[in-house]
Write an enzyme that holds these catalytic residues in place. Structure first.
Site, PDB file in Angstrom:
ATOM      1  CE1 TYR A  31       6.669  -1.124 -11.754  1.00 16.33           C
ATOM      2  CE2 TYR A  31       6.773  -2.691 -10.015  1.00 16.33           C
ATOM      3  CZ  TYR A  31       6.807  -2.439 -11.396  1.00 16.33           C
ATOM      4  OH  TYR A  31       6.371  -3.538 -12.073  1.00 16.33           O
ATOM      5  N   GLY A  73      10.849   2.246  -3.306  1.00 13.44           N
ATOM      6  CA  GLY A  73      11.731   1.036  -3.691  1.00 13.44           C
ATOM      7  C   GLY A  73      12.127   0.980  -5.017  1.00 13.44           C
ATOM      8  CG  PHE A 121      -1.979  -1.066   0.997  1.00 15.80           C
ATOM      9  CD1 PHE A 121      -3.104  -0.552   1.039  1.00 15.80           C
ATOM     10  CD2 PHE A 121      -1.492  -2.685   1.294  1.00 15.80           C
ATOM     11  CE1 PHE A 121      -4.364  -1.709   0.887  1.00 15.80           C
ATOM     12  CE2 PHE A 121      -2.582  -3.450   1.461  1.00 15.80           C
ATOM     13  CZ  PHE A 121      -3.721  -2.888   0.931  1.00 15.80           C
ATOM     14  CG  ASP A 122       3.464   1.723  -3.313  1.00 10.96           C
ATOM     15  OD1 ASP A 122       3.979   1.004  -2.559  1.00 10.96           O
ATOM     16  OD2 ASP A 122       3.637   1.607  -4.600  1.00 10.96           O
ATOM     17  CG  HIS A 156       3.181  -6.639 -10.516  1.00  9.18           C
ATOM     18  ND1 HIS A 156       4.019  -7.403 -11.587  1.00  9.18           N
ATOM     19  CD2 HIS A 156       3.222  -5.467 -10.706  1.00  9.18           C
ATOM     20  CE1 HIS A 156       5.000  -6.500 -12.051  1.00  9.18           C
ATOM     21  NE2 HIS A 156       4.243  -5.256 -11.714  1.00  9.18           N
ATOM     22  CE1 TYR A 163       7.161   0.019   2.477  1.00 11.11           C
ATOM     23  CE2 TYR A 163       5.581  -0.411   0.820  1.00 11.11           C
ATOM     24  CZ  TYR A 163       6.410  -0.757   1.554  1.00 11.11           C
ATOM     25  OH  TYR A 163       6.619  -2.235   1.713  1.00 11.11           O
ATOM     26  CD  GLU A 210     -22.373   5.837   1.983  1.00  9.83           C
ATOM     27  OE1 GLU A 210     -21.665   6.733   2.128  1.00  9.83           O
ATOM     28  OE2 GLU A 210     -22.753   5.351   2.771  1.00  9.83           O
TER      29      GLU A 210
END
Length: 651
Positions: free
Chosen positions: A388, A386, A303-304, A438, A308, A487
């Protein structure tokens, strides 16, 4: 142009370095900051919308920041809200990381080195390297990664990173080309213990380098002739602090540690009337799940943003490389691990670029031709997580269209195998180097404000009509419109076979035809999350199982996977919010749009991956009364090299 870092003049201006320093000072004065306290994230808490809309230049306004604190000695974590005007702690909330569904703050930059040092000092890791014939591991690269969540008792109430190992042949060598297959370590960052080290298999470490510098690639081709971009009369946009005005557009530029680039109060003017379009736009999360079931990679699901921090890892952009043309830069300021301000120079790039023909018509009776060229305003930033690299490019067009384009590049993540190995879950892209399948699933958050606060969302499909009295010749088709009223009805999949789009209609603003003004979300859909419903990544990334979610606005609903996806069991964010099943008709709505590539790696992606593009459009549908770009100047009339109206030089 030079980068700008302005003093705070507007409620939506990003946090300044002085404000971040004040956050730390206020918490220290309150006795909340000791030697072992670190700051995973500090974010601006934007004021209520009514306050923002009512603000006038020079008037005072509220200013709050949210700080996440981590005690690296005990693992205790907390959230604090600091009132920057009063200089006081407005609230304090201890985070319960020991109880289901758990969750941890984002990874500290210093924790990467701590994890790597602990692994390299472990005798079991050293023995595993010797078994592979590696006696000198001074150039070994230990890559700490978020571990996902698998309800492992050994990891409960622990702050964990999972580390893989790569080698380098020299200091400048790319480690991603030399994975040490079958070696994995789990590290407790608080106790400093290596909880588990697995060493399996004797796969050779791939030897071929993956370097892309000039020395490795060889002489550059000399066949490309220069393309020069000049604006001799300067740019067409104006920047005042964080506010940008360009042609019919007006908006504010923001930046924060988690999301990176944010855009605010986007409006479009037609015939002298300025109308709101989007209150806030950003890409607050993305998940990168891997489809390889092997023990070494089945857990990978980054979960970038939430784990991160996209903004904290953003790049300083360089003229002529990242950005081309006449550029205006914005600096970004984030909090470092110690809670001190860290400036990222030139983090956001603003410029104009030509975009081909916007409209054209040749009169077949007279031969007269009218053509106008398109131009777009670009607001962008790049971040490196990292291996990417991701670019987020917001485009504003002269015809009222907004586009977000995500650019995925960098180095594909690889494992090792015997050369010639075939796998249904990975592709050999270099000898002995396997890149797993991926996905890169981005989630955009679009807090809409089309023609005013009250909006309604409609799903529009194109459908063919059966032959009958209304379609005797079988040629008829039409559009089918479905109002997304609650919703529970608004978690939707795209349908390319029906050219499915979604309209956000204004309740309070109508065009000259008496119809409600609207903006249309046009998806470019790919697969949603391909993991099975029972997979733990599905529970954690439930947002990625639909292309569209619509929620009723709530100021605390900011991140689609929840506030703390790191080591979280799942269920937070969009699935939890939409369980309330709130009414969506004629109200303040937020669109959450999921998009992005599913990557089946290929040899052409090695050793660096050409950009993979994905994104979507927001375009006006009855928002304007007619084509808003009719009054663009004829390009031939503005040429400096030819007679007026008679340009033949391609300028």
């Amino acid at each position: 142009m030079t980068a700008t870092q302005q003093a705070v003049r507007h409620p939506l201006d990003p946090l300044t370095g002085a404000e971040i320093a004040r956050v730390r000072a206020v918490l220290a004065e309150a006795g909340r900051v000791g030697d072992s306290i670190r700051f995973p994230c500090v974010l601006l808490l934007e004021p209520p919308k009514d306050e923002v809309r009512a603000h006038r230049a020079g008037a005072p306004f509220s200013r709050r920041a949210q700080a996440v604190l981590l005690d690296t000695a005990t693992g205790a974590a907390a959230e604090a809200v600091v009132d920057l005007v009063a200089g006081a702690v407005a609230s304090w909330h201890d985070l319960d990381t020991a109880t289901h569904p758990y969750g941890q703050p984002a990874v500290l930059l210093a924790e990467y080195d701590r994890c790597a040092d602990l692994v390299r000092a472990d005798p079991r890791w050293q023995a595993a390297m010797r078994r592979r014939g590696v006696e000198d591991w001074s150039l070994a690269f230990v890559a700490p990664l978020s571990p996902g969540f698998f309800d492992d008792p050994a990891e409960r109430d622990r702050r964990v990173l999972r580390a893989l190992t790569f080698l380098r042949h020299h200091e400048e060598d790319s480690p991603w080309a030399h994975p040490v297959e079958g070696l994995i370590a789990d590290v407790d960052l608080i106790s400093g213990a290596v909880l588990r080290l697995e060493d399996s298999g004797d796969v050779p470490i791939p030897a071929e380098h993956g370097n892309v510098d000039a020395a490795a690639v060889g002489p550059a081709r000399g066949t490309l002739r220069p393309i020069e971009i000049t604006q001799p009369d300067g740019v067409s946009f104006r920047v005042d602090g964080t506010e940008v005005a360009w042609e019919n557009w007006r908006f504010r530029v923001g930046f924060n540690a988690r999301e990176g680039l944010t855009l605010h109060q986007i409006s479009f003017t037609e015939a002298g009337e300025e109308r709101p379009v989007v209150y806030r736009a950003s890409a607050p999360e993305m998940v990168v799940p891997y489809g390889d079931p092997t023990p070494w990679r089945h857990w990978i699901s980054y979960f970038d943003a939430g784990e991160y921090l996209l903004g904290k890892n953003a790049n300083s952009l360089r003229l002529g490389c990242d950005c081309l043309g006449v550029i205006h830069y914005f600096d970004g300021v984030v909090a470092d691990d110690n809670g001190d301000p860290l400036t990222i120079p030139q983090v956001v790039c603003l410029h104009e670029e030509d975009h081909g023909v916007l409209w054209k018509h040749t009169n077949i009776l007279t031969g007269a031709s009218e053509v106008r060229r398109s131009r777009r305003l670009v607001v962008s930033f790049f971040t490196t997580i990292g291996n990417y690299d991701y670019g987020f490019f917001w485009y504003f067009y002269l015809d009222g269209t907004i586009e977000l384009e995500a650019k995925a590049t960098g180095v594909v993540f690889c494992g090792a195998a015997e050369p010639g190995t075939d796998s249904p879950h990975a592709a050999e892209i270099a000898p002995g180097l396997l890149a797993p399948v991926h996905q890169h699933l981005f989630c955009a958050r679009l807090d809409m404000e089309v023609g005013g606060v009250r909006n309604t969302v409609e799903e529009v499909d194109l459908v063919g009509l059966p032959i009958g009295a209304d379609n005797p010749h079988g040629n008829a088709f039409t559009s089918k419109t479905t109002v997304l009223r609650r919703e529970s009805e608004a978690a939707r999949l795209a349908d390319p076979s029906a050219a499915r789009t979604w309209l956000v209609r204004s309740t309070d603003s109508r065009n000259r035809l008496g119809r409600r003004r609207a903006y249309q979300l046009v998806p470019r859909p790919g697969p949603t999350l391909l993991a099975q419903p029972e997979a733990t990544v599905t529970a954690r990334a439930r947002f990625a199982t639909r292309h569209l979610w619509v929620t009723r606005y709530d100021e605390w609903e900011r991140f689609p996977a929840g506030d703390y996806p790191n080591q979280h069991a799942g269920g937070a964010g969009l699935p939890a919010w939409t369980a309330a099943d709130r009414d969506l008709v004629d109200t303040d709505v937020v669109l959450w749009h999921v998009f992005g590539p599913t990557h089946l790696p290929r040899p052409e992606d090695w050793p660096v991956m050409p950009v993979d593009y994905s994104g979507f459009l927001l375009r006006p549908v009855g928002f304007c009364d007619r084509n808003p770009a009719l009054d663009l100047p004829d390009g031939t009339a503005s040429c400096r090299h030819c007679p007026p109206g008679d340009c033949h030089c391609a300028h």
